[in-house]
Design a protein around this motif. Structure first.
Motif, PDB file in Angstrom:
ATOM      1  N   LEU A   7       0.823  -1.216   0.000  1.00 40.18           N
ATOM      2  CA  LEU A   7       0.000   0.000   0.000  1.00 40.18           C
ATOM      3  C   LEU A   7       0.853   1.260   0.000  1.00 40.18           C
ATOM      4  O   LEU A   7       0.466   2.272  -0.599  1.00 40.18           O
ATOM      5  N   ASP A   8       2.006   1.226   0.631  1.00 34.79           N
ATOM      6  CA  ASP A   8       2.903   2.379   0.571  1.00 34.79           C
ATOM      7  C   ASP A   8       3.334   2.633  -0.873  1.00 34.79           C
ATOM      8  O   ASP A   8       3.331   3.776  -1.351  1.00 34.79           O
ATOM      9  N   SER A  11       0.288   3.862  -2.896  1.00 37.28           N
ATOM     10  CA  SER A  11      -0.092   5.235  -2.547  1.00 37.28           C
ATOM     11  C   SER A  11       0.803   6.245  -3.253  1.00 37.28           C
ATOM     12  O   SER A  11       0.340   7.290  -3.719  1.00 37.28           O
ATOM     13  N   GLU A  12       2.076   5.913  -3.352  1.00 38.92           N
ATOM     14  CA  GLU A  12       3.007   6.822  -4.031  1.00 38.92           C
ATOM     15  C   GLU A  12       2.661   6.961  -5.509  1.00 38.92           C
ATOM     16  O   GLU A  12       2.675   8.065  -6.066  1.00 38.92           O
ATOM     17  N   SER A  15      -0.679   9.208  -6.126  1.00 35.86           N
ATOM     18  CA  SER A  15      -0.726  10.536  -5.513  1.00 35.86           C
ATOM     19  C   SER A  15      -1.619  11.486  -6.299  1.00 35.86           C
ATOM     20  O   SER A  15      -1.506  11.610  -7.530  1.00 35.86           O
ATOM     21  N   GLU A 161      -6.739   5.983  -0.035  1.00 36.05           N
ATOM     22  CA  GLU A 161      -5.720   7.026   0.135  1.00 36.05           C
ATOM     23  C   GLU A 161      -4.964   6.810   1.453  1.00 36.05           C
ATOM     24  O   GLU A 161      -4.350   5.773   1.650  1.00 36.05           O
ATOM     25  N   GLY A 162      -5.075   7.710   2.422  1.00 35.35           N
ATOM     26  CA  GLY A 162      -4.302   7.565   3.657  1.00 35.35           C
ATOM     27  C   GLY A 162      -4.976   6.768   4.740  1.00 35.35           C
ATOM     28  O   GLY A 162      -4.411   6.568   5.817  1.00 35.35           O
ATOM     29  N   ARG A 164      -6.450   3.274   6.243  1.00 29.04           N
ATOM     30  CA  ARG A 164      -6.208   1.853   6.037  1.00 29.04           C
ATOM     31  C   ARG A 164      -6.703   1.021   7.223  1.00 29.04           C
ATOM     32  O   ARG A 164      -6.681   1.479   8.355  1.00 29.04           O
TER      33      ARG A 164
END
Length: 444
Positions: A7-8, A11-12, A15, A161-162, A164
């Motif tokens: 997920l990191d 997410s990048e 963006s 998005e942010g 989780r």
């Protein structure tokens, strides 16, 4: 890679966009004991990520990709999702969530701390236990086909998005098909159990159930033709309940594909019948903290004492009626989110054990198996199915019945329920107790 790392990276790459992602990372082991020889072992370790990304309000694309030992390609997944969205129609109700709902802070009973104890040797031992129990139940049992144990552990994540949510679940199963013979009569039957914790493994009960069901049908006779009371075995009741499930989804009601034509508050089934969908059922096979859209799972009573109370919704079908999700957004690797039932069951009643229900029935057919329940049209509800079971006289089993048929309408069947047993039994995420039905058309 872990769900966090996946997920990191995702997410990048995403963006500035609005998106919804699901992650499944699963490891598993299956042992099958075909005979006295060595077991057949299968191991797997797989991972998947699904992504929905918004192109414009009401227009989103979907894609999925493998994730695991071979790596993960976020830009490639985004590219496929955007290409999918470019050819999709617009749906103003398909609105991606802004954030994940806070799940309830309760123990769901879905993760087994003993998972590290599962070895190939233990899996083989459990499969062999099923085989031995089946063959040893009765000397008429001559075959235990595909005795198997399976276990898996899944790391899950849902992200917007942010926002989780992460969780871990374990699943196990035992299964076998037993076959018995007496003279020229031969019958077979299967049995299985699903459970969340190794401590609940009971190979003897599974093997014995398959053998018992096969033996009880040996020497079967034809059934009389006519309308008789019937006791529907808990497993068969679950198959009939599965036919009703799509009709309690709000999306199918909106499309005119529900057998329930009325509105909540109307009496639709017998007063003895209560149907529940519980996404938080302790240890349930479809229990999890949130659904695949990040809506908190919950307990929904769909039918209460025969009265229609509620339909089940994901976000889109809920918005079509100006309401929210009921926590029933369901997805899997390879498919976008759509509404579905979770742990769906008929609540146990006060009828007691099957034997007590038989005594109340007096004379009729104890329906133990049906063939082709999945072919019932869920909209019309009409059915004509082959079945087998036990004929009952004076509240006691008289003789086995094979080659019989039952016919009718699934809605009418549930309207004729006069007694609901206390023997709630789950097969997977579907559960039901035995049901005493006042009248059923039977032919031998």
């Amino acid at each position: 890679m872990t769900p966090h790392e996946i997920l990191d990276n995702l997410s990048e790459a995403l963006s500035g966009r609005k998106w919804l992602a699901n992650v499944w990372l699963e490891e598993g082991l299956r042992a099958e004991k075909p005979g006295e020889g060595p077991s057949e072992l299968e191991r797997w370790n797989s991972g998947f990520v699904t992504l929905e990304v918004e192109l414009s309000p009401g227009k989103a694309g979907f894609a999925e990709a493998p994730a695991g030992e071979g790596g993960f390609d976020p830009p490639g997944l985004l590219e496929r999702a955007l290409a999918s969205g470019a050819v999709m129609g617009k749906d103003k109700f398909r609105v991606l969530p802004e954030e994940i709902e806070t799940p309830p802070e309760i123990d769901l009973g879905i993760e087994d701390g003993e998972w590290p104890r599962l070895t190939a040797e233990l899996a083989e031992e459990l499969a062999e236990g099923v085989r031995r129990a089946c063959l040893g139940f009765d000397r008429r049992v001559f075959s235990a086909r595909k005795p198997a144990f399976e276990g898996s552990r899944t790391l899950r994540a849902v992200a917007v998005e942010g926002s989780r949510v992460y969780w871990t679940s374990t699943e196990y199963s035992l299964s076998v098909e037993g076959a018995a013979r007496k003279g020229k009569s031969a019958e077979s039957a299967w049995a299985s159990r699903d459970f969340r914790k190794l401590s609940l493994a009971d190979p003897a009960s599974v093997g014995e159930e398959a053998a018992r069901r096969a033996c009880e049908l040996l020497g079967g006779k034809s059934a009389p033709t006519g309308s008789f009371p019937a006791l529907i075995d808990a497993r068969v009741a679950g198959e009939f309940l599965e036919v009703l499930a799509p009709s309690l989804l709000g999306r199918n009601k909106q499309k005119g594909k529900s057998i329930f034509r009325g509105a909540p508050g109307e009496s639709v089934l017998a007063k003895a019948v209560t149907i529940v969908d519980d996404g938080l059922l302790y240890g349930g096979m479809d229990t999890q903290p949130v659904d695949e859209e990040g809506s908190a799972r919950r307990r929904n009573t769909c039918i209460e004492e025969g009265v229609l109370r509620a339909f089940l919704y994901d976000r889109a079908s809920g918005l079509r009626e100006g309401r929210g999700s009921t926590g029933n957004g369901s997805g899997s690797p390879g498919s976008a989110v759509s509404p579905d039932v979770t742990n769906f069951y008929i609540a146990p009643g006060t009828g007691g054990s099957p034997e007590e229900l038989l005594a109340a029935m007096g004379r009729g057919l104890w329906v133990r198996e049906v063939m082709g329940a999945h072919t019932i049209d869920p909209v019309s509800g009409d059915y004509s199915l082959g079945c087998s079971g036990l004929w009952v006289e004076g509240g006691k089993v008289s003789h086995p019945v094979t080659g019989a048929a039952i016919a009718g309408n699934i809605l009418e069947l549930f309207r004729r329920v006069e007694g609901v047993g206390s023997d709630l039994t789950f097969h997977g995420s579907l559960g039901a107790p035995s049901l005493l039905v006042g009248g059923m058309d039977i032919s031998g």
